[in-house]
Design a protein around this motif. Structure first.
Motif: not given
Length: 120
Positions: A40, A43, A63, A87-92, A117, A119
Motif C-alpha cells: 500500500h 507502507k 485479511s 474491497k477498497p482496502e485491497d487497493t495496492a 485498484t 473503487s
C-alpha cells in the motif's frame, strides 16, 4: 536472465474479482516456492499468499482468507492469484516472488508489480 512478469491488475468495483498472473522465465519454476505480496502507498510490502511447502501447502494473510486463492501451473511456469469479493482496502501494488533455499542462502526474485485498484 530471470524474469517474473505480473499481469491482470486493473480497476474493479468493490465486490468484483480479478485474477493476477505471474509468468516466470529463466528459472526452474517447479523448484521455487511462489508467493504474492502487496504494498500500500507509504507502507511496507506485506505477504498476501504463498506456497510454503512442496506438497502444496499455502499460507494466507488473515485479511484475504476465504477471498483470495493462490495457485500455480508448473507446465506454464505461471503462478496465479484469484481475488474475489475485492474491497477498497485491497487497493495496492501486487508483486509475485519466487524463492527457494539454495545451500544455506535463500534465492529470491521479484516481479515488477501490477496495480490493483478497488473503487466505485
Amino acid at each position: 536472465q530471470v524474469q517474473l512478469v505480473e499481469s491482470g491488475g486493473g480497476l474493479v468495483q468493490p465486490g468484483g474479482s480479478l485474477r493476477l498472473s505471474c509468468a516466470a522465465s529463466g528459472i526452474i519454476f517447479s523448484s521455487f516456492f511462489m508467493g504474492w505480496y502487496r504494498q500500500h502507498p507509504g507502507k511496507q510490502r506485506e505477504l498476501v499468499a504463498t506456497f510454503k511447502s512442496s506438497d502444496g501447502g499455502t499460507v494466507y494473510a488473515d485479511s484475504v482468507k476465504g477471498r483470495f486463492t493462490i495457485s500455480r501451473d508448473n507446465a506454464k511456469n505461471t503462478a496465479y492469484l484469484q481475488m474475489n469479493n475485492l474491497k477498497p482496502e485491497d487497493t495496492a501494488v501486487y508483486y509475485c516472488k519466487a524463492s527457494r533455499l539454495s545451500g544455506i542462502k535463500i534465492e529470491a526474485y521479484w516481479g515488477q508489480g501490477t496495480q490493483v485498484t478497488v473503487s466505485s
